[in-house]
Scaffold this active site. Structure first.
Site, PDB file in Angstrom:
ATOM      1  N   HIS A   1      67.536 -46.479  88.919  1.00 16.31           N
ATOM      2  CA  HIS A   1      67.203 -45.864  90.190  1.00 16.31           C
ATOM      3  C   HIS A   1      68.511 -45.921  90.979  1.00 16.31           C
ATOM      4  O   HIS A   1      69.193 -46.960  90.937  1.00 16.31           O
ATOM      5  CB  HIS A   1      66.148 -46.669  90.949  1.00 16.31           C
ATOM      6  CG  HIS A   1      64.897 -46.923  90.161  1.00 16.31           C
ATOM      7  ND1 HIS A   1      64.599 -48.155  89.618  1.00 16.31           N
ATOM      8  CD2 HIS A   1      63.869 -46.109  89.845  1.00 16.31           C
ATOM      9  CE1 HIS A   1      63.442 -48.091  88.991  1.00 16.31           C
ATOM     10  NE2 HIS A   1      62.974 -46.856  89.102  1.00 16.31           N
TER      11      HIS A   1
ATOM     12  N   ASP B   1      69.122 -49.084  92.529  1.00 14.48           N
ATOM     13  CA  ASP B   1      69.508 -50.287  91.767  1.00 14.48           C
ATOM     14  C   ASP B   1      71.004 -50.562  91.968  1.00 14.48           C
ATOM     15  O   ASP B   1      71.464 -51.694  91.849  1.00 14.48           O
ATOM     16  CB  ASP B   1      69.267 -50.103  90.254  1.00 14.48           C
ATOM     17  CG  ASP B   1      67.792 -49.890  89.911  1.00 14.48           C
ATOM     18  OD1 ASP B   1      66.932 -50.327  90.690  1.00 14.48           O
ATOM     19  OD2 ASP B   1      67.521 -49.279  88.852  1.00 14.48           O
TER      20      ASP B   1
HETATM   21  C1  XUL Z   1      56.825 -47.957  86.515  1.00 15.72           C
HETATM   22  C2  XUL Z   1      57.870 -47.379  85.699  1.00 15.72           C
HETATM   23  C3  XUL Z   1      59.146 -47.125  86.410  1.00 15.72           C
HETATM   24  C4  XUL Z   1      59.828 -45.885  86.009  1.00 15.72           C
HETATM   25  C5  XUL Z   1      61.101 -45.635  86.745  1.00 15.72           C
HETATM   26  O1  XUL Z   1      55.717 -48.326  85.825  1.00 15.72           O
HETATM   27  O2  XUL Z   1      57.700 -47.180  84.525  1.00 15.72           O
HETATM   28  O3  XUL Z   1      59.967 -48.228  86.202  1.00 15.72           O
HETATM   29  O4  XUL Z   1      60.117 -45.904  84.660  1.00 15.72           O
HETATM   30  O5  XUL Z   1      60.928 -45.468  88.098  1.00 15.72           O
END
Ligand code: XUL
Ligand code: MN
Length: 365
Positions: A49, A52
């Site tokens: 993300h 992050d």
């Molecule tokens: C949540 C999930 C997230 C996404 C990225 O369950 O899988 O971590 O992969 O936002």
């Protein structure tokens, strides 16, 4: 043989072991330590993300410095970024949703967050922007019509796809479905839902799906069948591998830690189709794991995939499997039954076939 790329979400190794009932149990790991640790323990790629790496609200100069540092480190340790996304779920402002929020102001804010994260992904050369809109759901169905939610999501995804195209970024967009958690019910809940949703976007062509094993299992679905739907539609843009006991909260266990057979059949599908995308893990080390254990967790996910891929090969090379599959293939004929319907009913040797899979997976064959 195709060279496999193994990837991890930065958030997986940065996860500190906290859960809804307990405080973190591990010291923080910064994103650059996460990248170099991943590279040192067998990963060739990461997802993130944008948040992050860059704390929300950072000044432009800080953002640019962090991106410069990340790019330098990526070059130095030999790791690439295969997908970027955005955390439009943890800030309380998004507590009633991002793109589907009832507040127009918040929907704007979500779009702004996603666009800023798309820019970060571009600067890290990410070929994919993956959206898991974890707050776009409801506990109270009286709060909005699900149809209105879908229309808002549609408008949001259209705007983001348009932004990527206008910026001239070499990046595709994907949606990661999940049935529930953190919301009681999420609107984009399974691969099937997402494929139907994408078909009604302005430009469905550049938008795909990122199925996650845990999310399929949470819905009680067969993960390999979910992945097959994405492949069939030409929309498998990424995958999140992990372990999950069906019909529970999102456990995000190490790949291989649960659902051995489901994991085998997902790997079998990806390998048989020679799917070229990165094998990305989205799991969390146990709360009982220390920092050294985090890297064992990384190696464990990769090794589990490699072992299952070897088991797929063993399955294909097995003479008994070949014989049984040839027999099954021989049934696939339009030839009329010349016995006038008097022939003995077909014997389906599936007990045998399934037991061979069991023996292969238990290492007893
Ligand atoms: C949540 C999930 C997230 C996404 C990225 O369950 O899988 O971590 O992969 O936002
Ligand atoms: Mn995921």
């Amino acid at each position: 043989m195709m060279k496999r790329i193994f990837s991890f979400g930065l958030w997986t190794v940065m996860h500190r072991g906290g859960d809804p009932f307990g405080q973190p149990t591990r010291a923080p790991l910064d994103p650059l330590q996460a990248m170099s640790g991943l590279a040192a323990h067998g990963a060739q790629a990461f997802e993130l993300h944008a948040e992050d790496l860059i704390a929300p609200g950072s000044q432009d100069a800080e953002r640019d410095r962090l991106i410069r540092e990340a790019r330098g480190l990526m070059e130095d340790v030999g790791i690439i970024c295969v997908a970027c996304g955005s955390d439009v779920f943890s800030d309380p402002v998004f507590r009633d949703g991002g793109l589907a929020s009832n507040e127009a102001r918040v929907r704007r804010q979500a779009i702004g967050r996603y666009k800023a994260a798309i820019d970060v992904g571009h600067l890290l050369n990410a070929p994919l922007f993956n959206i898991w809109g974890g707050r776009d759901g409801a506990e109270v169905d009286a709060s909005r019509s699900p149809l209105d939610a879908l229309k808002r999501l549609r408008d949001g995804f259209n705007e983001l796809a348009d932004y990527i195209a206008r910026q001239g970024y070499n990046m595709r967009l994907s949606i990661e479905p999940k049935p529930n958690e953190p919301r009681g019910d999420l609107y984009l809940s399974t691969v099937g839902h997402v494929l139907g949703f994408i078909a009604r976007l302005d430009h469905p062509d550049g938008v795909g799906v990122v199925p996650e094993l845990a999310h399929a299992a949470m819905a009680g679905l067969n993960p390999a069948h979910e992945v097959a739907h994405a492949l069939y539609a030409g929309k498998l843009y990424g995958i999140h591998l992990n372990g999950q006991r069906p019909l529970r909260f999102d456990q995000d266990l190490r790949f291989g830690a649960a659902s051995l057979k489901d994991s085998f059949f997902v790997v079998k599908l990806l390998e048989e189709e020679a799917w070229p995308g990165p094998r990305s893990f989205d799991a969390r080390p146990y709360r009982t794991t220390d920092e050294q254990g985090v890297w064992q967790f990384v190696e464990g996910c990769i090794r589990a995939y490699q072992i299952l891929a070897e088991k797929v090969q063993q399955y294909h090379d097995d003479p008994e499997v070949q014989h049984l599959l040839a027999e099954i293939a021989s049934w696939d004929t339009e030839e009329p039954d010349d016995t006038g319907g008097a022939s003995a009913p077909r014997v389906f040797a599936y007990e045998q076939l399934d037991h061979v899979v069991f023996e292969i997976l238990t290492g007893t064959r």
